[in-house]
Design an enzyme around this catalytic site. Structure first.
Site, short mmCIF file in Angstrom:
data_model
loop_
_atom_site.label_atom_id
_atom_site.label_comp_id
_atom_site.label_asym_id
_atom_site.label_seq_id
_atom_site.Cartn_x
_atom_site.Cartn_y
_atom_site.Cartn_z
N PHE A 1 0.89 -1.15 -0.21
CA PHE A 1 -0.08 0.15 0.09
C PHE A 1 0.84 1.35 0.00
O PHE A 1 0.32 2.41 -0.58
CB PHE A 1 -0.83 0.06 1.41
CG PHE A 1 -0.27 0.30 2.64
CD1 PHE A 1 0.02 1.69 2.85
CD2 PHE A 1 0.25 -0.53 3.47
CE1 PHE A 1 0.45 2.10 3.99
CE2 PHE A 1 0.73 0.06 4.55
CZ PHE A 1 0.84 1.13 4.97
N LYS B 1 -1.24 -6.35 -9.78
CA LYS B 1 -2.24 -6.64 -8.65
C LYS B 1 -1.70 -5.49 -7.63
O LYS B 1 -0.93 -5.76 -6.86
CB LYS B 1 -2.06 -7.87 -8.26
CG LYS B 1 -3.47 -8.50 -7.33
CD LYS B 1 -3.82 -7.55 -6.37
CE LYS B 1 -3.02 -7.94 -5.13
NZ LYS B 1 -3.39 -7.16 -3.98
N GLU C 1 -4.87 -3.47 -2.31
CA GLU C 1 -6.49 -3.40 -2.14
C GLU C 1 -6.68 -2.19 -1.06
O GLU C 1 -7.74 -1.52 -1.13
CB GLU C 1 -7.07 -4.52 -1.61
CG GLU C 1 -6.79 -5.19 -0.17
CD GLU C 1 -5.72 -5.90 0.08
OE1 GLU C 1 -4.79 -5.75 -0.94
OE2 GLU C 1 -5.34 -6.52 1.20
N SER D 1 4.93 -7.10 3.27
CA SER D 1 5.39 -7.65 4.43
C SER D 1 6.30 -8.77 4.51
O SER D 1 5.91 -9.72 3.57
CB SER D 1 4.36 -7.51 5.54
OG SER D 1 3.23 -8.59 4.97
N CYS E 1 9.76 1.16 3.77
CA CYS E 1 10.52 0.10 3.92
C CYS E 1 12.20 0.49 4.35
O CYS E 1 12.93 -0.16 4.98
CB CYS E 1 10.62 -1.04 3.13
SG CYS E 1 11.21 -0.47 1.55
N GLU F 1 8.62 -4.77 12.92
CA GLU F 1 8.51 -3.80 12.13
C GLU F 1 7.30 -2.84 12.68
O GLU F 1 6.04 -3.52 12.72
CB GLU F 1 8.50 -4.12 10.66
CG GLU F 1 8.33 -3.00 9.91
CD GLU F 1 8.04 -3.40 8.26
OE1 GLU F 1 7.28 -4.51 8.20
OE2 GLU F 1 8.88 -2.70 7.51
P1 NAD Z 1 1.16 -6.62 2.74
O1 NAD Z 1 2.11 -7.92 2.99
O2 NAD Z 1 0.13 -6.78 3.66
O3 NAD Z 1 0.61 -6.69 1.28
C1 NAD Z 1 1.33 -6.82 0.29
C2 NAD Z 1 0.51 -7.27 -0.86
O4 NAD Z 1 0.29 -8.70 -0.84
C3 NAD Z 1 -0.65 -6.68 -1.23
O5 NAD Z 1 -0.88 -6.65 -2.56
C4 NAD Z 1 -1.63 -7.55 -0.70
O6 NAD Z 1 -3.12 -7.73 -1.23
C5 NAD Z 1 -0.92 -9.11 -0.62
N1 NAD Z 1 -1.32 -9.65 0.56
C6 NAD Z 1 -1.30 -9.57 1.79
N2 NAD Z 1 -1.75 -10.70 2.54
C7 NAD Z 1 -1.67 -11.61 1.80
C8 NAD Z 1 -1.76 -13.07 1.77
N3 NAD Z 1 -2.05 -13.63 2.96
N4 NAD Z 1 -1.79 -13.94 0.90
C9 NAD Z 1 -1.39 -13.36 -0.40
N5 NAD Z 1 -1.48 -11.89 -0.65
C10 NAD Z 1 -1.50 -11.38 0.26
O7 NAD Z 1 2.10 -5.38 2.74
P2 NAD Z 1 1.48 -3.76 3.23
O8 NAD Z 1 0.83 -3.77 4.49
O9 NAD Z 1 0.59 -3.36 1.80
O10 NAD Z 1 2.78 -3.06 3.04
C11 NAD Z 1 3.63 -2.79 4.06
C12 NAD Z 1 4.74 -3.76 4.19
O11 NAD Z 1 5.51 -3.80 2.88
C13 NAD Z 1 5.82 -3.27 5.29
O12 NAD Z 1 6.15 -4.68 5.65
C14 NAD Z 1 7.02 -2.82 4.26
O13 NAD Z 1 8.35 -2.91 5.07
C15 NAD Z 1 7.01 -3.67 3.04
N6 NAD Z 1 7.46 -3.07 2.06
C16 NAD Z 1 8.75 -3.37 1.51
C17 NAD Z 1 9.47 -2.69 0.59
C18 NAD Z 1 10.86 -3.24 0.18
O14 NAD Z 1 11.51 -2.78 -0.73
N7 NAD Z 1 11.52 -4.11 1.00
C19 NAD Z 1 8.96 -1.64 0.03
C20 NAD Z 1 7.95 -1.08 0.33
C21 NAD Z 1 7.17 -1.86 1.50
#
Ligand code: NAD
Length: 489
Positions: free
Chosen positions: A149, A173, A176, A226, A281, A382
């Site tokens: 997000f 994708k 959401e 994440s 991140c 985190e």
């Molecule tokens: P998230 O893991 O909740 O969601 C990321 C994506 O995965 C979304 O598109 C979501 O729909 C999908 N998703 C979520 N749960 C899922 C599941 N159980 N099964 C399949 N798909 C699923 O992450 P978020 O809250 O949107 O973003 C924040 C996280 O992203 C933080 O942990 C942050 O550190 C990380 N992040 C990392 C980087 C990097 O470069 N390492 C960059 C930006 C964000």
């Protein structure tokens, strides 16, 4: 309000999803969009369209493919303000942060325009008399991009331009939680005239993701999110024989040596910890002071945290915007309490924030926690919010040892005037991105966005030459042409 539509095979169509969620501006609580949580039939359809578009797109010369990217860059630049406003409205960050995000997205399009040069193969003549060996790079196939997000405009562009320029077709994708930015971008870039099916968009959550992970025609997955989800994506997609790059979460330390320029260190540490409300991140979440650096740094960072103006991202005087939603606010506040229960002191406590005029918004003010305990929950988890823990050690060796014990390895920073200390730090620290007198060491598009340990699962990172390796597969040809090429036959 009509739910957002999927974009499949060049057509915008209803996903007919059973579940539709409201996407709210985190500062005002106003509904920005309604997002359908598409079922697998939609991802199947998008993958089918991408697979059908692949043969012709692959045969399109790379120098012709990048013409679409030049147009894409122009469209993104011409609409930068509108896109940035949408990022701020659905994500909560300040408008200048949203603009910065889009600049990096555009930079990735620019770098991918060099693919005709970067994705060339290799040849060695006469590996035996009259026999030549050639390495060709060919597209991988249908690629899926799954985004988080917090950078809804930029993160898909860490992958998308390279994937397309290398001759692949794509399904994106978005998160959401922040789907409207990519939806807007797709509306805008429709004008560049990509052939139908080359670039597709499916809105959704877990079910849509699983549809992409399991579909046999999807050959590569680029994921950012994440760590738990990144690990799951990596396992499930790798088991199906796909190539995967899965960037995960972080807990980034920043070390301050006594010889650092303290005003600069504090200003940059505050920008890193509280910029994007800590929802990035590469945010610093743990400051480690060494020796006499402690007292001055603590006094000044507490002042910087208290002074930061928190509010609506579209208000020009706002320095720090909202948190994505109330669930996140509660999680962040609970982690601050965990830290206090573990013995830390909340020297600046940002809980219970109410912003005048935005009472329905989700806010946490900048928070500084002193004496956070090594191994404590507040140190190992985190937070993904504007919370900076502070720890103290006696020397650089202790700081490096603390950093290297951590599970994450996304970024580590050092503030110092000593070249020797800086070299030791960059040599010994186990993290993929290192900042020396830099608080957010975000790699330019022509370098890979690294990440080690629990911050990354895979081998090839996003951006730069890694992107070329990820989005092409190497084919080696050994060839002999009798008689006319070799007198030996
Ligand atoms: P998230 O893991 O909740 O969601 C990321 C994506 O995965 C979304 O598109 C979501 O729909 C999908 N998703 C979520 N749960 C899922 C599941 N159980 N099964 C399949 N798909 C699923 O992450 P978020 O809250 O949107 O973003 C924040 C996280 O992203 C933080 O942990 C942050 O550190 C990380 N992040 C990392 C980087 C990097 O470069 N390492 C960059 C930006 C964000």
């Amino acid at each position: 309000m009509e739910p957002l539509k999927n974009y499949i095979n060049g057509i915008r169509e209803s996903s007919k999803a059973a579940e539709v969620m409201d996407v709210k501006d985190p500062a005002t609580g106003v509904t920005v969009a309604r997002v359908p949580l598409s079922a697998q039939d939609q991802t199947n359809k998008a993958v089918q369209a991408a697979a059908a578009a692949l043969p012709a797109w692959r045969r399109t010369p790379a120098q012709d493919r990048i013409q679409y990217l030049f147009k894409m860059k122009t469209v993104l630049e011409e609409n930068l303000d509108e896109i940035s406003r949408m990022i701020t409205r659905e994500c909560g960050k300040t408008l200048s942060e949203s603009r910065g995000e889009m600049r990096r997205a555009i930079e990735n399009v620019e770098v991918a325009c060099g693919i005709p040069m970067m994705a060339k193969g290799e040849i060695a003549e006469d590996i035996a008399a009259g026999i030549d060996e050639i390495m060709l790079r060919q597209p991988v196939g249908v690629c899926a991009i799954i985004a988080p997000f917090n950078f809804p405009g930029m993160i898909p562009f860490w992958f998308l331009p390279y994937a397309l320029a290398c001759g692949n077709t794509c399904v994106v994708k978005p998160s959401e939680k922040t789907p409207a930015t990519m939806d807007l971008i797709f509306h805008l870039i429709e004008s560049i005239g990509l052939p139908p099916g080359v670039l597709n968009l499916v809105h959704g959550a877990r079910e849509a993701v699983d549809g992409l992970l399991d579909h046999p025609d999807v050959r590569a997955i680029s994921f950012v999110g994440s760590t738990n989800v990144a690990r799951y994506i990596y396992r499930r997609a790798a088991e199906k024989g796909k190539r995967v790059q899965a960037q995960g979460g972080a807990k980034n330390p920043l070390v301050v040596l006594p010889d650092a320029d303290m005003d600069m260190a504090v200003r940059i540490a505050a920008d890193s910890a509280f910029g994007c409300a800590g929802q990035r991140c590469l945010a610093t979440s743990l400051a480690i002071t060494v020796g006499e650096a402690h007292e001055t740094f603590v006094e000044k960072i507490c002042q910087a945290a208290s002074d930061r103006i928190v509010g609506y991202g579209l208000d020009p005087e706002t320095q720090m915007g909202a948190i994505i939603n109330q669930t996140s606010v509660k999680r962040i506040e609970a982690l601050i309490q965990d830290g206090i229960d573990e013995g830390a002191q909340a020297a600046v406590d940002g809980r219970g924030a109410v912003i005048t005029g935005y009472e329905k918004g989700s806010f946490v003010r900048p928070t500084v926690m002193l004496d956070v305990p090594p191994g404590g929950k507040i140190v190992t988890t985190e937070v993904f919010g504007p919370v900076l823990g502070v720890m103290h050690v006696e020397d650089l060796d202790q700081a490096v040892a603390l950093i290297n014990q951590a599970a994450y390895g996304n970024q580590a920073s050092l503030f110092t005037a000593s070249g020797a200390s800086a070299r030791k730090f960059r040599y010994e620290v186990q993290a993929g991105n290192i900042g020396i007198n830099i608080g957010v060491a975000a790699p330019m598009a022509f370098f890979p966005f690294s990440g080690w340990k629990d911050s990354f699962f895979g081998d090839l990172h996003g951006q730069g030459s890694d992107a070329v390796d990820f989005f092409t597969q190497k084919k080696v040809v050994v060839e002999r042409w009798p008689k006319d090429w070799s007198r030996q036959f």
